[in-house]
Write an enzyme that holds these catalytic residues in place. Structure first.
Site, mmCIF file in Angstrom:
data_model
loop_
_atom_site.group_PDB
_atom_site.id
_atom_site.type_symbol
_atom_site.label_atom_id
_atom_site.label_comp_id
_atom_site.label_asym_id
_atom_site.label_seq_id
_atom_site.Cartn_x
_atom_site.Cartn_y
_atom_site.Cartn_z
ATOM 1 N N GLN A 1 0.783 -1.242 0.000
ATOM 2 C CA GLN A 1 0.000 0.000 0.000
ATOM 3 C C GLN A 1 0.817 1.296 0.000
ATOM 4 O O GLN A 1 0.517 2.226 -0.763
ATOM 5 C CB GLN A 1 -0.951 0.017 1.206
ATOM 6 C CG GLN A 1 -1.872 1.208 1.193
ATOM 7 C CD GLN A 1 -2.782 1.336 2.399
ATOM 8 O OE1 GLN A 1 -3.312 2.404 2.643
ATOM 9 N NE2 GLN A 1 -2.987 0.291 3.160
ATOM 10 N N ARG B 1 6.979 -9.248 -10.343
ATOM 11 C CA ARG B 1 7.520 -10.567 -10.631
ATOM 12 C C ARG B 1 6.546 -11.331 -11.535
ATOM 13 O O ARG B 1 5.346 -11.345 -11.254
ATOM 14 C CB ARG B 1 7.695 -11.352 -9.325
ATOM 15 C CG ARG B 1 9.151 -11.687 -9.092
ATOM 16 C CD ARG B 1 9.321 -12.512 -7.887
ATOM 17 N NE ARG B 1 8.710 -11.876 -6.718
ATOM 18 C CZ ARG B 1 9.127 -12.084 -5.490
ATOM 19 N NH1 ARG B 1 10.145 -12.874 -5.278
ATOM 20 N NH2 ARG B 1 8.528 -11.511 -4.471
ATOM 21 N N GLU C 1 1.228 -1.221 8.276
ATOM 22 C CA GLU C 1 0.436 -0.072 8.734
ATOM 23 C C GLU C 1 0.323 0.080 10.258
ATOM 24 O O GLU C 1 0.711 1.091 10.836
ATOM 25 C CB GLU C 1 -0.977 -0.200 8.135
ATOM 26 C CG GLU C 1 -2.020 0.752 8.673
ATOM 27 C CD GLU C 1 -1.769 2.186 8.266
ATOM 28 O OE1 GLU C 1 -1.494 2.438 7.089
ATOM 29 O OE2 GLU C 1 -1.855 3.078 9.148
ATOM 30 N N ASP D 1 0.547 3.848 5.984
ATOM 31 C CA ASP D 1 0.816 3.499 4.583
ATOM 32 C C ASP D 1 0.518 4.660 3.644
ATOM 33 O O ASP D 1 1.414 5.224 3.025
ATOM 34 C CB ASP D 1 -0.047 2.299 4.179
ATOM 35 C CG ASP D 1 0.538 0.987 4.665
ATOM 36 O OD1 ASP D 1 1.753 0.934 4.919
ATOM 37 O OD2 ASP D 1 -0.209 0.011 4.779
ATOM 38 N N GLY E 1 -8.116 20.693 19.113
ATOM 39 C CA GLY E 1 -7.765 22.109 19.119
ATOM 40 C C GLY E 1 -8.301 22.823 20.345
ATOM 41 O O GLY E 1 -8.679 22.202 21.336
ATOM 42 N N GLY E 2 -8.348 24.131 20.250
ATOM 43 C CA GLY E 2 -8.785 24.933 21.384
ATOM 44 C C GLY E 2 -10.303 25.057 21.496
ATOM 45 O O GLY E 2 -10.795 25.718 22.410
HETATM 46 N N1 CAO Z 1 12.047 -10.049 -9.139
HETATM 47 C C1 CAO Z 1 12.731 -10.806 -8.266
HETATM 48 N N2 CAO Z 1 12.656 -10.634 -6.931
HETATM 49 C C2 CAO Z 1 11.829 -9.671 -6.494
HETATM 50 C C3 CAO Z 1 11.092 -8.853 -7.350
HETATM 51 C C4 CAO Z 1 11.218 -9.084 -8.747
HETATM 52 N N3 CAO Z 1 10.562 -8.366 -9.640
HETATM 53 N N4 CAO Z 1 10.368 -7.985 -6.618
HETATM 54 C C5 CAO Z 1 10.645 -8.260 -5.314
HETATM 55 N N5 CAO Z 1 11.528 -9.262 -5.235
HETATM 56 C C6 CAO Z 1 12.086 -9.870 -4.033
HETATM 57 C C7 CAO Z 1 12.907 -8.907 -3.195
HETATM 58 O O1 CAO Z 1 14.167 -8.736 -3.783
HETATM 59 C C8 CAO Z 1 12.951 -9.635 -1.860
HETATM 60 O O2 CAO Z 1 13.926 -10.638 -1.916
HETATM 61 P P1 CAO Z 1 15.034 -10.893 -0.731
HETATM 62 O O3 CAO Z 1 14.245 -10.990 0.541
HETATM 63 O O4 CAO Z 1 15.650 -12.179 -1.149
HETATM 64 O O5 CAO Z 1 15.963 -9.771 -0.727
HETATM 65 C C9 CAO Z 1 11.601 -10.360 -1.840
HETATM 66 O O6 CAO Z 1 11.055 -10.219 -3.142
HETATM 67 C C10 CAO Z 1 10.590 -9.886 -0.834
HETATM 68 O O7 CAO Z 1 10.570 -8.487 -0.687
HETATM 69 P P2 CAO Z 1 10.123 -7.860 0.708
HETATM 70 O O8 CAO Z 1 11.006 -8.392 1.784
HETATM 71 O O9 CAO Z 1 10.048 -6.403 0.556
HETATM 72 O O10 CAO Z 1 8.631 -8.440 0.853
HETATM 73 P P3 CAO Z 1 7.917 -9.080 2.128
HETATM 74 O O11 CAO Z 1 6.595 -9.534 1.580
HETATM 75 O O12 CAO Z 1 8.698 -10.088 2.833
HETATM 76 O O13 CAO Z 1 7.700 -7.838 3.119
HETATM 77 C C11 CAO Z 1 6.917 -5.650 3.744
HETATM 78 C C12 CAO Z 1 6.680 -6.922 2.897
HETATM 79 C C13 CAO Z 1 5.857 -4.646 3.340
HETATM 80 C C14 CAO Z 1 6.759 -6.005 5.222
HETATM 81 C C15 CAO Z 1 8.328 -5.096 3.472
HETATM 82 O O14 CAO Z 1 8.477 -4.930 2.087
HETATM 83 C C16 CAO Z 1 8.624 -3.781 4.166
HETATM 84 O O15 CAO Z 1 8.863 -3.738 5.378
HETATM 85 N N6 CAO Z 1 8.646 -2.690 3.394
HETATM 86 C C17 CAO Z 1 9.004 -1.372 3.900
HETATM 87 C C18 CAO Z 1 7.904 -0.777 4.720
HETATM 88 C C19 CAO Z 1 6.606 -0.686 3.973
HETATM 89 O O16 CAO Z 1 6.493 -0.136 2.908
HETATM 90 N N7 CAO Z 1 5.575 -1.211 4.617
HETATM 91 C C20 CAO Z 1 4.215 -0.959 4.167
HETATM 92 C C21 CAO Z 1 3.696 -2.015 3.393
HETATM 93 S S1 CAO Z 1 1.984 -1.709 3.138
HETATM 94 O O17 CAO Z 1 1.281 -2.161 4.558
#
Ligand code: CAO
Length: 415
Positions: free
Chosen positions: A17, A38, A139, A168, A247-248
């Site tokens: 998000q 991906r 979030e 978010d 607020g006030g």
């Molecule tokens: N091709 C190949 N690999 C890809 C890719 C693509 N097109 N797009 C993503 N990936 C891979 C990433 O490189 C990552 O790989 P590694 O872990 O091996 O380095 C993997 O996909 C997962 O990415 P991620 O760790 O960001 O995803 P997650 O689902 O585990 O975590 C989230 C999700 C949101 C918790 C994390 O991305 C995060 O903390 N983001 C920052 C804060 C944020 O924006 N949070 C709000 C999200 S909305 O509620």
């Protein structure tokens, strides 16, 4: 008509998000937003909270309008080359991966700068540098860590998160501002830069008034507009203030006619000082306008609970819309508690493009929230979100790949 960000190309590496709200806004302002996903899977939200089997969810469609979608496996060596070509062609890379993911892919800040020194790299992370910088964040974690949860809810209950996605979507807004600011600075310097919006920081920015109150509390030991005053107790930290106005001008949520069966038959009522005499007239307590116990804002503070109870006796005789109509006549600030159903059906929001109906090839028609920021010279046209990889061939062709090369990359699993 031209758009404010015409000619700006965004390499959109965002998911879920926070990041997508940012790039959607930029797309609405006219940027060409190329979302990299991906192959086979795409943004995880495409399949989350689905209401129609095998169709992109509302979660995804409502956050990814006006974008193009390309599929690239950025861990595949040939896929990396495609991403490099995109980095060279784009102005901004936006990402909200978990900390370190972009580096692990091989796209460090230094590498990106080598490929394109004008590139702005904009990131959402949960936390800025510090003890939690490596944490994944969603979030509600941000709402808790940014001061929103400890200050939301009622004094006698636990901390509460709000339905407004301030962690978010709020951080997405902050990031979008950072990006356009960096684009502006680049017109002078010719250089890109890193833009970071941490979700904790974004939430705290929106909770600024509560840090104000923390310092007022430490200095004076009390806050007279809080419901804890005068009979409750204050501790060391800003307490939860229920529905008190920040607020006030004291305010509270009051029952209206039908509250027994309708969970949203309520109105927010503000006892704004300049219209106090009018409030007294409307609720039939004319004597309060001159009674020294009620006539001034300071005199009223110890009696706020009784005052709102009296006003509620009046609001309970009216529907929220009737009350609104009467109070508006006297310039008394108030607002009905609107349900999402009422908002979705509100004609004026449709007229301004704040609520928009969009047609989608596999989902059909659905409602979304349009651009809340209206520019007179850059009107927003909300276009449906892309299907997964819908624009891969188009974008690859723009990058100079031939049909044969595109099909070879596809066979190699790079796109
Ligand atoms: N091709 C190949 N690999 C890809 C890719 C693509 N097109 N797009 C993503 N990936 C891979 C990433 O490189 C990552 O790989 P590694 O872990 O091996 O380095 C993997 O996909 C997962 O990415 P991620 O760790 O960001 O995803 P997650 O689902 O585990 O975590 C989230 C999700 C949101 C918790 C994390 O991305 C995060 O903390 N983001 C920052 C804060 C944020 O924006 N949070 C709000 C999200 S909305 O509620």
């Amino acid at each position: 008509m031209s758009k404010a960000l015409d000619g700006v190309r965004i390499l959109d590496f965002t998911h879920v998000q926070s990041g997508p709200t940012c790039t959607q806004l930029l797309a609405w302002f006219g940027a060409d937003v190329i979302k990299v996903e991906r192959a086979g899977a795409g943004d995880i939200t495409r399949e989350q909270l689905r209401d129609i089997p095998d169709v992109d969810s509302l979660y995804f469609t409502m956050l990814n309008h006006n974008k193009r979608s390309v599929t690239i496996d950025t861990k595949n060596p040939e896929g990396k080359l495609v991403l490099e070509a995109l980095i060279q062609k784009c102005d901004v890379l936006v990402e909200n991966f978990a900390p370190g993911a972009l580096d692990r892919m091989g796209f460090t800040w230094e590498r990106i700068q080598e490929l394109n020194p004008r590139m702005i790299v904009a990131s959402v992370k949960g936390f800025g540098p510090g003890p939690y910088e490596d944490c994944k964040v969603y979030e509600n974690v941000a709402q808790c860590a940014g001061g929103a949860a400890s200050t939301t809810g009622f004094d006698d209950g636990p901390p509460v998160v709000t339905g407004a996605q301030i962690g978010d979507s709020g951080t997405g807004l902050h990031l979008a501002l950072g990006i356009v600011t960096a684009l502006y600075q680049r017109t002078q310097t010719g250089r890109g830069q890193k833009v970071l919006a941490a979700m904790q920081d974004g939430v705290l920015n929106l909770c600024r008034v509560k840090l104000r109150d923390q310092q007022r509390l430490e200095r004076t030991g009390t806050m007279k507009e809080y419901p804890q005053y005068p009979n409750g107790t204050f501790g060391e930290a800003v307490p939860r203030a229920g529905n008190a106005s920040g607020g006030g001008q004291p305010g509270w949520i009051l029952k209206c006619k039908g509250w027994e069966t309708d969970p949203n038959a309520y109105i927010y009522f503000i006892t704004q000082a300049p219209v106090w005499a009018k409030i007294c007239n409307v609720i039939g307590k004319e004597e309060w306008a001159t009674d020294p116990n009620y006539a001034t804002p300071a005199a009223r503070l110890p009696h706020l609970k009784d005052i709102f109870a009296e006003i509620e006796r009046w609001t309970m005789t009216k529907t929220k819309f009737e009350a609104m109509q009467i109070l508006n006549k006297y310039d008394i600030p108030c607002g009905p508690i609107l349900s999402m159903k009422e908002i979705a059906e509100e004609p004026s929001l449709r007229k301004t493009g704040t609520i928009v109906e969009v047609d989608h090839p596999t989902r059909g028609k659905y409602l979304t929230v349009g651009n809340p920021i209206k520019l007179s010279d850059s009107p927003t046209e909300v276009k449906r979100s892309p299907l997964l990889g819908e624009h891969t061939d188009e974008v690859m062709t723009e990058l100079g790949y031939s049909p044969e090369q595109i099909s070879a990359l596809r066979t190699a699993g790079a796109i």
